[in-house]
Design an enzyme around this catalytic site. Structure first.
Site, PDB file in Angstrom:
ATOM      1  N   LYS A 173      -7.451 -34.818  -8.371  1.00 54.96           N
ATOM      2  CA  LYS A 173      -6.710 -36.109  -8.468  1.00 54.96           C
ATOM      3  C   LYS A 173      -6.718 -36.614  -9.943  1.00 54.96           C
ATOM      4  O   LYS A 173      -7.258 -36.010 -10.825  1.00 54.96           O
ATOM      5  CB  LYS A 173      -7.927 -37.024  -7.819  1.00 54.96           C
ATOM      6  CG  LYS A 173      -8.107 -36.535  -6.316  1.00 54.96           C
ATOM      7  CD  LYS A 173      -9.065 -37.331  -5.660  1.00 54.96           C
ATOM      8  CE  LYS A 173      -9.542 -37.266  -4.242  1.00 54.96           C
ATOM      9  NZ  LYS A 173     -10.561 -38.149  -3.548  1.00 54.96           N
ATOM     10  N   HIS A 174      -5.967 -37.601  -9.853  1.00 51.07           N
ATOM     11  CA  HIS A 174      -5.618 -38.408 -11.294  1.00 51.07           C
ATOM     12  C   HIS A 174      -6.941 -38.898 -11.790  1.00 51.07           C
ATOM     13  O   HIS A 174      -7.785 -39.470 -10.903  1.00 51.07           O
ATOM     14  CB  HIS A 174      -4.634 -39.408 -11.280  1.00 51.07           C
ATOM     15  CG  HIS A 174      -3.233 -38.856 -10.991  1.00 51.07           C
ATOM     16  ND1 HIS A 174      -2.901 -37.700 -11.864  1.00 51.07           N
ATOM     17  CD2 HIS A 174      -2.489 -38.892 -10.267  1.00 51.07           C
ATOM     18  CE1 HIS A 174      -1.523 -37.571 -11.538  1.00 51.07           C
ATOM     19  NE2 HIS A 174      -1.294 -38.250 -10.449  1.00 51.07           N
ATOM     20  N   GLU A 175      -7.323 -39.001 -13.070  1.00 49.73           N
ATOM     21  CA  GLU A 175      -8.468 -39.317 -13.563  1.00 49.73           C
ATOM     22  C   GLU A 175      -8.293 -41.059 -13.547  1.00 49.73           C
ATOM     23  O   GLU A 175      -7.528 -41.478 -13.510  1.00 49.73           O
ATOM     24  CB  GLU A 175      -8.633 -39.140 -15.173  1.00 49.73           C
ATOM     25  CG  GLU A 175      -9.762 -39.726 -15.911  1.00 49.73           C
ATOM     26  CD  GLU A 175     -11.027 -38.887 -15.438  1.00 49.73           C
ATOM     27  OE1 GLU A 175     -11.823 -39.447 -14.713  1.00 49.73           O
ATOM     28  OE2 GLU A 175     -11.196 -37.924 -15.644  1.00 49.73           O
TER      29      GLU A 175
END
Length: 675
Positions: free
Chosen positions: A308-310
């Site tokens: 997932k995106h940070e």
């Protein structure tokens, strides 16, 4: 390559069978019986999984203090300068150790947690514990007094039931795909052995093989071969013309180099094959690799946090793929425009194509990709205006027009005299560099000098509970403010990645207006990689050494900007902001990755680029298709257990594999979606 497609299908099937096998997953809610006690870790624990949600564990707090209750709060290790979040109040014991005060809470297992226990009397801190809980684990936190005289309090964390190993599905998936790859490699080696290859061909085409053998035995082989050669030669010539005409329509999407540039009017299959080999397969392989990872993470990435995106500052696997795609777009722009200009296309005509392609990309993103038509018809009231394709379209417009307007005749061929030969791929394009540097000055001025109501000037934080909750409505600083001011809150992304960890409530768009400036920088660095390939054509050592130099330069700039720290740098790495350090870091990795793929695919020819080469040849179709058909079978189905990493991983890998197979089949039929 049909074997490769069959192998991918087999991989998906085998993966599903393995990941859904008993012991790796279990329907949600079928936990262990009460009083089962501590259980073993790993697979056995998975068979007796307690009720709960994915990426969570059960924590039972037992308060044996007779005089006061407890306030339990937690702080995630990934939340920088955040406030503790209240979890539960634990009542005091009634004086009998048999009936202590108790409270049960679910805690996050994705990142380490700091638990803080304060007494209700005087709000005194009693203990603080740092621990990384395991998924579906069952824990007890026992709070008691060690000494009545000193009133010393102890907090003991006990594992009632061990967590499952949530990473086992990833190991199984890796082994399955590696097994399929090994089978394909061994099969390819065996096919190089003449007896084996002849036996396979005989099994696949028994009639044709027997006919040829019988003809040879009858002594008429010379005549038949001559007739067959004449017939096949005519057919090949016709087929070659047809294939070349199709290849003339193949995708130059986002600036892909055209394969027909060196093809003369001689309609022979040999020349067509030669022209095909002149296309750098490494570029399509790089693009396809970025796209495949992008599809996988967009589909969920098995619900693992590193896919997932940070949440704000930092970098995960998901944060790498979009800038890599932008980078290789810039590389392809350089090669494509150079090719078309050499063929005599006018700059005015090329500019018209650039404008039209950019318009189509932006329109495709707004009308086709952004809306979820499963939720109803298109509505302008809450339509998201920014997006991935919109940013690609605008970036392509700026970088391609910049390259077209300021390109110099003879620069790429090296005929111009340069005062510094080591910079011959940079100095001829000094107007482009000045333009890019001016854009970066604009980004810096807007980011650090633009006054934002209610926020400190130059704020780069997530807002919410970050920065100790002092700026809850300042998500993204100037970048978020510009988007909300110019586009409106309802027309930007409503659920940014910061909303989970930092509990932000303001909408924020990671593909917003201000970040587009640094996306242009990323594409321009890719353009520079294309110039290197053009300047040092067929000089592999020079090309690879330049890639290494650029990677080192970008890495040094990143180290300076970030101070080699996630949070404490001058400009942290941030995908949401598309910060300069984010661009320099991802471009550093991009140069290294392109170097490796270029060496393996185009220099040593140790790898054909499969299977990533095929989606790389049809990138717009694959990206648009995976977004449009995301919620349709066979890319998605109703799960037996929605709280299982194994089932999510199976679904996401299957969907991604299907798009690779689709792109392979389209490649075999020479179908490429060009805009």
């Amino acid at each position: 390559m049909a074997a490769a497609a069959a192998g991918l299908v087999a991989a998906a099937a085998a993966l599903g069978a393995l990941l859904m096998a008993p012991g790796l997953t279990q329907p949600h809610g079928q936990g262990p019986p009460e009083g089962s006690g501590a259980g073993p870790r790993g697979g056995a624990a998975a068979e007796r999984r307690p009720p709960g949600r994915m990426d969570q564990a059960l924590l039972l707090v037992r308060n044996e203090l007779p005089a006061q209750g407890l306030r339990l709060a937690a702080l995630s290790g990934s939340c920088h300068q955040c406030l503790y979040q209240f979890l539960a109040f634990v009542p005091p014991s009634n004086g009998s150790l048999r009936k202590p005060g108790a409270a049960a809470v679910m805690v996050d297992t994705q990142h380490p947690l700091t638990l803080l226990l304060n007494g209700s009397v005087g709000d005194r801190e009693l203990c603080k514990i740092q621990y990384h809980f395991g998924e579906f684990g069952n824990y007890s936190l026992v709070v008691k007094t060690l000494s009545a005289s000193t009133k010393t309090v102890s907090c003991d964390l006990v594992i009632n039931e061990g967590p499952i190993n949530s990473y086992l599905p990833l190991v199984f998936a890796f082994l399955v795909y590696m097994g399929i790859l090994a089978i394909l490699i061994v099969g390819r080696i065996f096919m190089k052995i003449d007896p084996v290859r002849n036996w396979v061909y005989k099994k696949l085409n028994p009639r044709e093989t027997d006919h040829l053998i019988n003809s040879v035995e009858c002594g008429a082989s010379a005549n038949i071969i001559a007739i067959w050669w004449s017939h096949e030669g005519a057919r090949s010539s016709k087929w070659g013309n047809k294939r070349k005409r199709k290849m003339g329509r193949t995708n130059t999407e986002l600036g892909s180099p055209n394969t027909t540039d060196s093809v003369s009017s001689d309609p022979t299959l040999h020349l067509w094959s030669t022209a095909s080999r002149q296309r750098l397969r490494s570029l399509d392989t790089f693009r396809g690799l970025s796209l495949v990872i992008m599809v996988f993470v967009n589909y969920g990435g098995g619900k693992y946090w590193f896919f997932k995106h940070e949440s704000w500052n930092g970098l995960t696997v998901a944060d790498l793929v979009f800038p890599w795609f932008v980078f290789i777009m810039g590389t392809s722009i350089s090669l494509s425009l150079s090719s078309m200009l050499r063929r005599g296309s006018s700059k005015q005509k090329l500019l018209g194509k650039i404008l039209w392609r950019s318009f189509l990309l932006i329109l495709l993103g707004i009308i086709v990709v952004n809306p979820n038509y499963c939720l109803g018809p298109l509505s302008w009231d809450n339509l998201r205006i920014p997006g991935v394709l919109q940013r690609l379209g605008f970036t392509y417009l700026v970088v391609a027009a910049l390259e077209l307007l300021f390109t110099r005749a003879g620069a790429e061929s090296g005929t111009l005299e340069m005062p510094c030969p080591a910079l011959q791929d940079i100095l001829p394009y000094w107007p482009q560099w000045i333009f890019i540097l001016m854009l970066e000055v604009i980004w810096l001025c807007l980011t650090f000098l633009l006054p934002v109501p209610g926020c400190p000037r130059g704020y780069l934080g997530p807002g919410g509970i970050g920065d100790f909750g002092n700026y809850p409505n300042c998500t993204g600083g100037a970048a978020g403010y510009i988007d909300r001011l110019l586009l409106g809150e309802k027309h930007i992304y409503q659920h940014p990645s910061s909303s989970v960890i930092y509990q932000t409530t303001m909408p924020y768009d990671p593909e917003g207006i201000l970040g587009t400036i640094n996306t242009i920088l990323m594409a321009f660095l890719g353009l520079q990689a294309g110039k290197i390939i053009l300047f040092y054509k067929d000089q592999h050592k020079q090309i690879m050494s330049r890639f290494i130099i650029w990677s080192i330069v970008m890495g040094i700039i990143s180290a300076i900007l970030t101070k080699c720290s996630k949070e404490e740098g001058f400009i942290p790495i941030n995908k949401n902001l598309w910060s300069i350090s984010y661009v320099t870091t991802t471009s550093c990795f991009a140069f290294i990755l392109l170097l490796l793929i270029y060496y393996l695919v185009d220099v040593k020819r140790l790898w054909s680029g499969a299977p990533f080469f095929y989606p790389g040849m049809n990138s717009i179709l694959v990206y648009t298709g995976h977004e449009v058909f995301e919620n349709y079978f066979p890319f998605k189905w109703k799960m037996q257990d929605s709280q299982s990493h194994a089932e999510h991983l199976t679904q996401n890998l299957t969907a991604t594999t299907l798009w690779v197979i689709i792109s392979y089949l389209l490649y075999r039929r020479r179908i490429f979606w060009k805009i």
